[in-house]
Design an enzyme around this catalytic site. Structure first.
Site, PDB file in Angstrom:
ATOM      1  N   TYR A 174       2.727   4.534  16.110  1.00  0.00           N
ATOM      2  CA  TYR A 174       1.498   4.034  15.993  1.00  0.00           C
ATOM      3  C   TYR A 174       0.272   4.702  16.387  1.00  0.00           C
ATOM      4  O   TYR A 174      -0.580   4.726  15.290  1.00  0.00           O
ATOM      5  CB  TYR A 174       1.630   2.734  16.787  1.00  0.00           C
ATOM      6  CG  TYR A 174       0.531   1.627  16.275  1.00  0.00           C
ATOM      7  CD1 TYR A 174       0.314   1.042  15.187  1.00  0.00           C
ATOM      8  CD2 TYR A 174      -0.543   1.334  17.174  1.00  0.00           C
ATOM      9  CE1 TYR A 174      -0.451   0.256  14.698  1.00  0.00           C
ATOM     10  CE2 TYR A 174      -1.444   0.489  17.015  1.00  0.00           C
ATOM     11  CZ  TYR A 174      -1.652  -0.130  15.690  1.00  0.00           C
ATOM     12  OH  TYR A 174      -2.608  -1.057  15.312  1.00  0.00           O
TER      13      TYR A 174
ATOM     14  N   ILE B 285       0.771  -1.255  -0.048  1.00  0.00           N
ATOM     15  CA  ILE B 285       0.019   0.247  -0.080  1.00  0.00           C
ATOM     16  C   ILE B 285       0.717   1.192  -0.036  1.00  0.00           C
ATOM     17  O   ILE B 285       0.288   2.417  -0.145  1.00  0.00           O
ATOM     18  CB  ILE B 285      -1.039   0.148   1.196  1.00  0.00           C
ATOM     19  CG1 ILE B 285      -0.224  -0.037   2.585  1.00  0.00           C
ATOM     20  CG2 ILE B 285      -2.032  -1.194   0.901  1.00  0.00           C
ATOM     21  CD1 ILE B 285      -1.229   0.339   3.669  1.00  0.00           C
TER      22      ILE B 285
ATOM     23  N   ASN C  39      -7.167  -2.211   5.707  1.00  0.00           N
ATOM     24  CA  ASN C  39      -6.801  -3.079   6.834  1.00  0.00           C
ATOM     25  C   ASN C  39      -5.167  -3.242   7.132  1.00  0.00           C
ATOM     26  O   ASN C  39      -5.009  -3.181   8.330  1.00  0.00           O
ATOM     27  CB  ASN C  39      -7.328  -4.404   6.793  1.00  0.00           C
ATOM     28  CG  ASN C  39      -6.874  -5.192   7.872  1.00  0.00           C
ATOM     29  OD1 ASN C  39      -7.104  -5.201   9.043  1.00  0.00           O
ATOM     30  ND2 ASN C  39      -5.833  -6.065   7.464  1.00  0.00           N
TER      31      ASN C  39
HETATM   32  N1  NAD Z   1      -4.250  -7.107  16.521  1.00  0.00           N
HETATM   33  C1  NAD Z   1      -4.628  -6.188  17.213  1.00  0.00           C
HETATM   34  O1  NAD Z   1      -4.672  -6.130  18.465  1.00  0.00           O
HETATM   35  C2  NAD Z   1      -4.952  -4.929  16.705  1.00  0.00           C
HETATM   36  C3  NAD Z   1      -5.571  -3.869  17.514  1.00  0.00           C
HETATM   37  C4  NAD Z   1      -5.766  -2.662  16.981  1.00  0.00           C
HETATM   38  C5  NAD Z   1      -5.641  -2.410  15.378  1.00  0.00           C
HETATM   39  N2  NAD Z   1      -5.198  -3.460  14.827  1.00  0.00           N
HETATM   40  C6  NAD Z   1      -4.898  -2.994  13.461  1.00  0.00           C
HETATM   41  O2  NAD Z   1      -5.638  -4.162  12.768  1.00  0.00           O
HETATM   42  C7  NAD Z   1      -4.953  -4.162  11.295  1.00  0.00           C
HETATM   43  C8  NAD Z   1      -4.668  -5.474  10.897  1.00  0.00           C
HETATM   44  O3  NAD Z   1      -3.559  -6.005  11.727  1.00  0.00           O
HETATM   45  P1  NAD Z   1      -3.773  -7.554  12.446  1.00  0.00           P
HETATM   46  O4  NAD Z   1      -3.531  -7.412  13.878  1.00  0.00           O
HETATM   47  O5  NAD Z   1      -4.481  -8.661  11.544  1.00  0.00           O
HETATM   48  O6  NAD Z   1      -2.225  -8.064  12.036  1.00  0.00           O
HETATM   49  P2  NAD Z   1      -1.514  -8.984  11.185  1.00  0.00           P
HETATM   50  O7  NAD Z   1       0.036  -8.820  11.059  1.00  0.00           O
HETATM   51  O8  NAD Z   1      -2.138 -10.196  11.268  1.00  0.00           O
HETATM   52  O9  NAD Z   1      -1.867  -8.508   9.776  1.00  0.00           O
HETATM   53  C9  NAD Z   1      -1.440  -7.341   9.020  1.00  0.00           C
HETATM   54  C10 NAD Z   1      -1.338  -7.691   7.647  1.00  0.00           C
HETATM   55  O10 NAD Z   1      -1.086  -6.125   6.947  1.00  0.00           O
HETATM   56  C11 NAD Z   1      -0.025  -6.586   6.075  1.00  0.00           C
HETATM   57  N3  NAD Z   1       1.025  -5.479   5.528  1.00  0.00           N
HETATM   58  C12 NAD Z   1       1.660  -4.822   6.384  1.00  0.00           C
HETATM   59  N4  NAD Z   1       2.170  -3.824   5.652  1.00  0.00           N
HETATM   60  C13 NAD Z   1       1.774  -3.944   4.533  1.00  0.00           C
HETATM   61  C14 NAD Z   1       1.892  -3.045   3.207  1.00  0.00           C
HETATM   62  N5  NAD Z   1       2.648  -2.179   3.172  1.00  0.00           N
HETATM   63  N6  NAD Z   1       1.011  -3.399   2.305  1.00  0.00           N
HETATM   64  C15 NAD Z   1       0.376  -4.202   2.281  1.00  0.00           C
HETATM   65  N7  NAD Z   1       0.086  -5.227   3.244  1.00  0.00           N
HETATM   66  C16 NAD Z   1       0.687  -5.006   4.280  1.00  0.00           C
HETATM   67  C17 NAD Z   1       0.870  -7.748   6.532  1.00  0.00           C
HETATM   68  O11 NAD Z   1       1.658  -8.506   5.605  1.00  0.00           O
HETATM   69  C18 NAD Z   1      -0.527  -8.588   7.162  1.00  0.00           C
HETATM   70  O12 NAD Z   1      -0.707  -9.704   6.390  1.00  0.00           O
HETATM   71  C19 NAD Z   1      -3.648  -3.242  11.322  1.00  0.00           C
HETATM   72  O13 NAD Z   1      -4.060  -2.063  10.657  1.00  0.00           O
HETATM   73  C20 NAD Z   1      -3.610  -2.944  12.750  1.00  0.00           C
HETATM   74  O14 NAD Z   1      -2.738  -1.881  12.895  1.00  0.00           O
HETATM   75  C21 NAD Z   1      -4.880  -4.501  15.279  1.00  0.00           C
END
Ligand code: NAD
Length: 254
Positions: A166, A75, A101
């Site tokens: 973050y 992205i 996401n």
């Molecule tokens: N897990 C939590 O507790 C939590 C809490 C709040 C917010 N989030 C947010 O939820 C979203 C998903 O995170 P998750 O917890 O599923 O983590 P995750 O690491 O399982 O998934 C994140 C995905 O994003 C992909 N990614 C990272 N950089 C990228 C880029 N430049 N281009 C395309 N893809 C990219 C990764 O390869 C991965 O598959 C994120 O935005 C994260 O900040 C997660």
């Protein structure tokens, strides 16, 4: 029971014939969202920087009777975004739903240790990356006066948990979404945010779950976030725009 009414209500949740792009859908919340949307009838573009994970998500969706294709997409790289959107339009005809996401956590450390380069790295993925993708799909949505844009922020963007860079990035996309909701509302495009609490994916640390369990009776699974994202992507939420939904077990309230 009036079955006509219940059928109509169910139809509001349906994503039948809708076309969705879910960024970062190789893992975690994005993967759960892609699978849930496919189950509800959407044709899904799975995209991520992890090609093996993209392949696996697509295989799982198609194995259970859903429709999905996959692309490598970073992205932060507008050329790969363009290829992904073009492929989606070639295969499925349009884009109805964009789920921003994909995201990256910050490297932990205090100010002084965390430098400007690290701040810019996180902002580039979590803020500019979201902008890049919205910019690429808005012309398609504008042309048909229909679109749902859902961006995954974080509770960190509201209460400042996690690393400060973050938290800054996740607050920024809340502001960006509210601003865009005001611009795009009259064009039939809803722009909303899901701000997850700690969710059981590889991004969260085990100690965070223990802390959550001291305050609430369960820990969030990726599907709990997928449900909120899917709701905001369906016509059930047609009067929601510029809103932030935060599934967090009551951890914080705003
Ligand atoms: N897990 C939590 O507790 C939590 C809490 C709040 C917010 N989030 C947010 O939820 C979203 C998903 O995170 P998750 O917890 O599923 O983590 P995750 O690491 O399982 O998934 C994140 C995905 O994003 C992909 N990614 C990272 N950089 C990228 C880029 N430049 N281009 C395309 N893809 C990219 C990764 O390869 C991965 O598959 C994120 O935005 C994260 O900040 C997660």
């Amino acid at each position: 029971m009036n079955t006509n009414v219940s059928k109509k209500i169910y139809d509001f949740f349906s994503l039948h014939e809708k076309v969705a792009i879910v960024t970062g859908s190789g893992n975690g919340i994005g993967k759960a969202t892609a699978k849930m949307m496919a189950e509800l009838g959407a044709k899904v573009m799975v995209c991520d920087i992890e090609e093996d994970s993209v392949k696996k998500t697509v295989e799982e969706i198609t194995a259970s009777g859903g429709v999905a294709i996959g692309m490598y997409c970073d992205i932060t790289d507008v050329s790969t975004i363009k290829k992904t959107v073009d492929k989606c339009v070639d295969e499925f005809g349009t884009v109805d739903i964009l789920v921003n996401n994909a995201g990256t956590p910050g490297r932990s450390g205090e100010i002084g240790v965390v430098d400007r380069e690290e701040l810019e790295r996180v902002l580039n993925v979590n803020v500019t990356g979201v902008f890049n993708f919205i910019n690429a799909v808005v012309p398609i949505m504008r042309a048909k006066k229909y679109g749902k844009i859902v961006t995954v922020s974080s509770g960190a963007g509201v209460i400042g948990t996690g690393t400060f860079q973050y938290a800054a990035s996740k607050a920024a996309v809340i502001g960006m979404s509210k601003g865009l909701a005001r611009q795009l509302g009259r064009e039939g495009i809803n722009v909303n945010v899901v701000a997850p609490g700690v969710t059981r994916t590889r991004m969260a640390d085990d100690w965070e779950f223990e802390e959550v369990l001291e305050r609430f009776y369960l820990v969030a699974e990726p599907e709990d976030m997928a449900a909120a994202i899917t709701f905001l992507s369906s016509d059930c939420s047609r009067y929601f725009s510029g809103q932030v939904i935060s599934p967090n077990g009551g951890d914080y309230m705003f």
